[in-house]
Structure formats: C-alpha cells, structure tokens
Design a protein around this motif. Structure first.
Motif, PDB file in Angstrom:
ATOM      1  N   ARG A   1      38.471 -45.216  55.817  1.00 49.43           N
ATOM      2  CA  ARG A   1      38.457 -45.183  57.328  1.00 49.43           C
ATOM      3  C   ARG A   1      37.329 -44.172  58.022  1.00 49.43           C
ATOM      4  O   ARG A   1      36.904 -44.650  58.718  1.00 49.43           O
ATOM      5  CB  ARG A   1      39.976 -44.584  57.843  1.00 49.43           C
ATOM      6  CG  ARG A   1      40.915 -45.697  57.601  1.00 49.43           C
ATOM      7  CD  ARG A   1      42.356 -45.187  58.145  1.00 49.43           C
ATOM      8  NE  ARG A   1      43.486 -45.906  57.705  1.00 49.43           N
ATOM      9  CZ  ARG A   1      44.023 -47.108  58.269  1.00 49.43           C
ATOM     10  NH1 ARG A   1      43.468 -47.098  59.962  1.00 49.43           N
ATOM     11  NH2 ARG A   1      44.989 -47.580  57.993  1.00 49.43           N
ATOM     12  N   ARG A   2      37.131 -43.060  57.348  1.00 54.13           N
ATOM     13  CA  ARG A   2      36.197 -42.118  57.843  1.00 54.13           C
ATOM     14  C   ARG A   2      34.619 -42.837  57.471  1.00 54.13           C
ATOM     15  O   ARG A   2      33.974 -42.800  58.412  1.00 54.13           O
ATOM     16  CB  ARG A   2      36.267 -40.755  57.089  1.00 54.13           C
ATOM     17  CG  ARG A   2      36.818 -39.781  58.006  1.00 54.13           C
ATOM     18  CD  ARG A   2      36.545 -38.437  57.393  1.00 54.13           C
ATOM     19  NE  ARG A   2      37.470 -38.291  56.295  1.00 54.13           N
ATOM     20  CZ  ARG A   2      37.017 -37.513  55.123  1.00 54.13           C
ATOM     21  NH1 ARG A   2      36.079 -36.838  55.183  1.00 54.13           N
ATOM     22  NH2 ARG A   2      38.151 -37.501  54.149  1.00 54.13           N
ATOM     23  N   ARG A   3      34.532 -43.644  56.534  1.00 56.94           N
ATOM     24  CA  ARG A   3      33.290 -44.080  56.207  1.00 56.94           C
ATOM     25  C   ARG A   3      32.952 -45.183  57.059  1.00 56.94           C
ATOM     26  O   ARG A   3      31.909 -45.293  57.563  1.00 56.94           O
ATOM     27  CB  ARG A   3      33.340 -44.469  54.631  1.00 56.94           C
ATOM     28  CG  ARG A   3      33.013 -43.419  53.860  1.00 56.94           C
ATOM     29  CD  ARG A   3      32.660 -43.908  52.202  1.00 56.94           C
ATOM     30  NE  ARG A   3      31.544 -44.916  52.345  1.00 56.94           N
ATOM     31  CZ  ARG A   3      30.734 -44.809  51.625  1.00 56.94           C
ATOM     32  NH1 ARG A   3      30.621 -44.121  50.806  1.00 56.94           N
ATOM     33  NH2 ARG A   3      29.570 -45.705  51.677  1.00 56.94           N
ATOM     34  N   ARG A   4      34.098 -45.869  57.501  1.00 58.09           N
ATOM     35  CA  ARG A   4      34.047 -47.061  58.509  1.00 58.09           C
ATOM     36  C   ARG A   4      33.635 -46.698  59.741  1.00 58.09           C
ATOM     37  O   ARG A   4      33.006 -47.265  60.457  1.00 58.09           O
ATOM     38  CB  ARG A   4      35.059 -47.874  58.451  1.00 58.09           C
ATOM     39  CG  ARG A   4      35.170 -48.847  57.075  1.00 58.09           C
ATOM     40  CD  ARG A   4      36.418 -49.813  57.104  1.00 58.09           C
ATOM     41  NE  ARG A   4      36.436 -50.595  56.176  1.00 58.09           N
ATOM     42  CZ  ARG A   4      37.366 -51.463  55.788  1.00 58.09           C
ATOM     43  NH1 ARG A   4      38.409 -51.555  56.462  1.00 58.09           N
ATOM     44  NH2 ARG A   4      37.578 -52.093  54.699  1.00 58.09           N
ATOM     45  N   SER A   5      34.167 -45.550  60.256  1.00 59.10           N
ATOM     46  CA  SER A   5      34.037 -45.053  61.650  1.00 59.10           C
ATOM     47  C   SER A   5      32.949 -44.342  61.917  1.00 59.10           C
ATOM     48  O   SER A   5      32.442 -44.193  62.786  1.00 59.10           O
ATOM     49  CB  SER A   5      35.314 -44.303  61.884  1.00 59.10           C
ATOM     50  OG  SER A   5      35.364 -42.993  61.183  1.00 59.10           O
ATOM     51  N   GLY A   6      32.346 -43.781  60.832  1.00 60.53           N
ATOM     52  CA  GLY A   6      31.148 -42.751  60.902  1.00 60.53           C
ATOM     53  C   GLY A   6      30.002 -43.304  60.320  1.00 60.53           C
ATOM     54  O   GLY A   6      28.930 -43.094  60.731  1.00 60.53           O
TER      55      GLY A   6
END
Length: 64
Positions: free
Chosen positions: A59-64
């Motif tokens: 989720r962090r990789r997708r959002s940032g």
C-alpha cells in the motif's frame, strides 16, 4: 492494468517469487513432519503478521 504488481516495480519480486514459493513449501513440509500440529497456532500467527506487513508495504509503494 495489472493489479498484482505495484506501479513502477521492475519485476524483481516476480523473478524471485517462484523459488521462494518452492523453498517455502519445502520448509513447511520439513517442519511439519518434525513438529506436527503443536506449532500450528504459532505458524498461523507468524503468517498473519507477515501478510499484514506485506500488505502495508504494498500500500505504501502504491501511494507514494
């Protein structure tokens, strides 16, 4: 659109996925033959923890 791959990833995770799956299955069979069901609760907790950490990482990789 590929929903299984974070945006911008180079495919390294896919490259190492198959050997990790094979090694994981082998390790589970080996440990299961030695320990049996006595450690099933610990194993379930460990798998859930790793799944949660992996989900947050994706989720962090997708959002940032």
């Amino acid at each position: 659109m590929n929903h299984f791959r974070p945006a911008g990833s180079s495919g390294r995770l896919r490259f190492i996925a198959l050997p990790l799956i094979i090694l994981g299955l082998g390790m589970h069979l080996w440990l299961g033959s030695m320990i049996g069901l006595a450690a099933a609760g610990f194993g379930l907790a460990a798998h859930l923890m790793v799944a949660g950490v992996g989900d947050r990482w994706i989720r962090r990789r997708r959002s940032g």
